[in-house]
Design an enzyme around this catalytic site. Structure first.
Site, PDB file in Angstrom:
ATOM      1  N   TYR A  14      16.805  38.350  11.425  1.00 47.55           N
ATOM      2  CA  TYR A  14      15.598  38.087  11.369  1.00 47.55           C
ATOM      3  C   TYR A  14      14.895  39.444  10.138  1.00 47.55           C
ATOM      4  CZ  TYR A  14      12.396  40.753  14.667  1.00 47.55           C
ATOM      5  OH  TYR A  14      12.054  41.516  15.602  1.00 47.55           O
ATOM      6  N   LYS A  37      19.325  43.602  13.701  1.00 45.84           N
ATOM      7  CA  LYS A  37      17.242  42.703  14.017  1.00 45.84           C
ATOM      8  C   LYS A  37      17.835  41.614  14.769  1.00 45.84           C
ATOM      9  CE  LYS A  37      13.626  42.876  11.494  1.00 45.84           C
ATOM     10  NZ  LYS A  37      12.292  43.417  12.717  1.00 45.84           N
ATOM     11  N   GLU A  91      11.760  53.939  21.078  1.00 46.61           N
ATOM     12  CA  GLU A  91      10.656  53.622  19.837  1.00 46.61           C
ATOM     13  C   GLU A  91       9.436  52.733  20.396  1.00 46.61           C
ATOM     14  OE1 GLU A  91      12.860  50.694  16.560  1.00 46.61           O
ATOM     15  OE2 GLU A  91      13.911  49.820  18.694  1.00 46.61           O
ATOM     16  N   LEU A 141      16.227  50.308  16.211  1.00 49.95           N
ATOM     17  CA  LEU A 141      15.871  50.036  14.342  1.00 49.95           C
ATOM     18  C   LEU A 141      15.414  50.850  13.800  1.00 49.95           C
ATOM     19  CD1 LEU A 141      16.063  46.784  13.324  1.00 49.95           C
ATOM     20  CD2 LEU A 141      13.476  46.883  12.967  1.00 49.95           C
TER      21      LEU A 141
HETATM   22  N1  PLP Z   1      11.066  49.133  15.836  1.00 49.16           N
HETATM   23  C1  PLP Z   1      11.515  47.495  16.425  1.00 49.16           C
HETATM   24  C2  PLP Z   1      11.737  47.353  17.436  1.00 49.16           C
HETATM   25  C3  PLP Z   1      10.602  46.679  15.656  1.00 49.16           C
HETATM   26  O1  PLP Z   1      10.712  45.214  15.934  1.00 49.16           O
HETATM   27  C4  PLP Z   1      10.245  46.773  14.780  1.00 49.16           C
HETATM   28  C5  PLP Z   1       9.951  45.670  13.741  1.00 49.16           C
HETATM   29  O2  PLP Z   1      10.218  44.480  14.071  1.00 49.16           O
HETATM   30  C6  PLP Z   1      10.146  47.715  13.467  1.00 49.16           C
HETATM   31  C7  PLP Z   1      11.190  49.154  14.804  1.00 49.16           C
HETATM   32  C8  PLP Z   1       9.761  48.501  12.429  1.00 49.16           C
HETATM   33  O3  PLP Z   1      10.656  47.905  11.442  1.00 49.16           O
HETATM   34  P1  PLP Z   1       9.764  47.377   9.676  1.00 49.16           P
HETATM   35  O4  PLP Z   1       9.162  49.029   9.418  1.00 49.16           O
HETATM   36  O5  PLP Z   1      11.342  47.331   9.086  1.00 49.16           O
HETATM   37  O6  PLP Z   1       9.272  47.055  10.109  1.00 49.16           O
END
Ligand code: PLP
Length: 283
Positions: free
Chosen positions: A33, A147, A179, A203
């Site tokens: 997603y 993701k 994270e 991620l």
């Molecule tokens: N880390 C995780 C586990 C996430 O689920 C998300 C966003 O859903 C992020 C980091 C941040 O990613 P982004 O800046 O692309 O939204």
């Protein structure tokens, strides 16, 4: 009025939207997603989200449901039909519907579902006051760089935070913060921004990439390396980033206050410059 959502080529009222019970997203969490923010009716960091989507699909040998141009058109059409000024577009691709089997099915069309959600993202009480996080062990699978829709552990993490009277959780593996449950994690010490390096453990946040680039352009020092909860508790500032929170200060970790329990100047500045640039480059 109900929302108009997109399912496999059709724009339909949400009550009429249907996906098969044999869909592998439902049976195996075999899906990926993206969440793209909407500001003033336009999409933020769209290219970055599409680049990451392609990468997630490729890592799982999953067929792409449409070209980037087609996906941009669907995003825009959904925003238009639902009159979204501020909020997000959620996009999910699954491997499609097939008899239940662990082996990937051949020749199955991917499922593509997209919907909008209105949300106030620029004016944010949480960004004003800062959030409190707890630390929890990182018990997710090993490919967090993809993701996928398997979000049960992050969801459990949010519930653990809530039960502890906090807003969110930072996950810890082998002594180091990976994270946040749905965001990337940062600390600031002596003016230097520290965040975990990229790898399979986290991620690769699209907001992270933009914020680090903007920080470097503003002559701020950035160090990409792991840090511990103890180091974070002794930092001058802490913050998180994600598409729908932008930059949000963290003011306490496991009840130890950071920077006197108030949002710090670097997080505040980064939020401002991120929002400015996001507005400028929205599509
Ligand atoms: N880390 C995780 C586990 C996430 O689920 C998300 C966003 O859903 C992020 C980091 C941040 O990613 P982004 O800046 O692309 O939204």
């Amino acid at each position: 009025m109900s929302r108009i959502v997109y399912v496999n080529g059709a724009y339909v009222p949400e009550e009429e939207a249907k996906v098969s019970v044999f869909d592998r997203g439902f049976l195996f969490a075999d899906g990926v997603y993206e969440v793209t923010s909407v500001l003033e009716g336009r999409l933020l960091d769209f290219e970055g989200h599409m680049r990451r989507l392609r990468r997630s699909l490729a890592e799982l040998d999953m067929a792409a449901p449409a070209s980037d141009e087609e996906l941009l058109e669907i995003h825009r059409e959904l925003v238009r039909r639902n009159g979204v000024e501020e909020g997000l577009v959620y996009l999910q691709v699954t491997r499609g519907a097939a008899d239940r089997d662990f082996v990937y099915p051949a020749g199955v069309a991917p499922t593509l579902v997209m919907f909008t959600q209105e949300k106030q993202i620029v004016e944010s009480p949480a960004a004003e006051r800062g959030i409190r996080v707890i630390s929890i062990p990182d018990e997710r699978w090993g490919r967090r760089d993809i993701k996928t829709v398997q979000l049960l552990y992050p969801s459990m993490g949010k519930m653990m935070a809530k039960a502890a009277g906090a807003d969110d959780a930072w996950m810890v593996e082998e002594g180091f913060v990976t994270e946040g449950t749905s965001n990337n994690a940062y600390i600031v010490k002596g003016g230097r921004i520290i965040t975990r390096h990229l790898g399979n453990e986290i991620l690769h946040g699209i907001t992270r990439a933009a914020v680090l680039r903007l920080a470097r352009e503003a002559q701020m020092e950035v160090e990409e390396r792991p840090f511990t909860i103890e180091e974070a508790q002794g930092a001058d500032e802490a913050f998180i980033t994600s598409a729908t929170t932008f930059v949000q200060p963290v003011v306490a970790i496991d009840d130890v206050e950071i920077g006197g329990g108030r949002p710090g100047p670097i997080a505040r500045r980064l939020r401002e410059i991120y929002v400015e640039e996001a507005r400028r480059n929205a599509v």
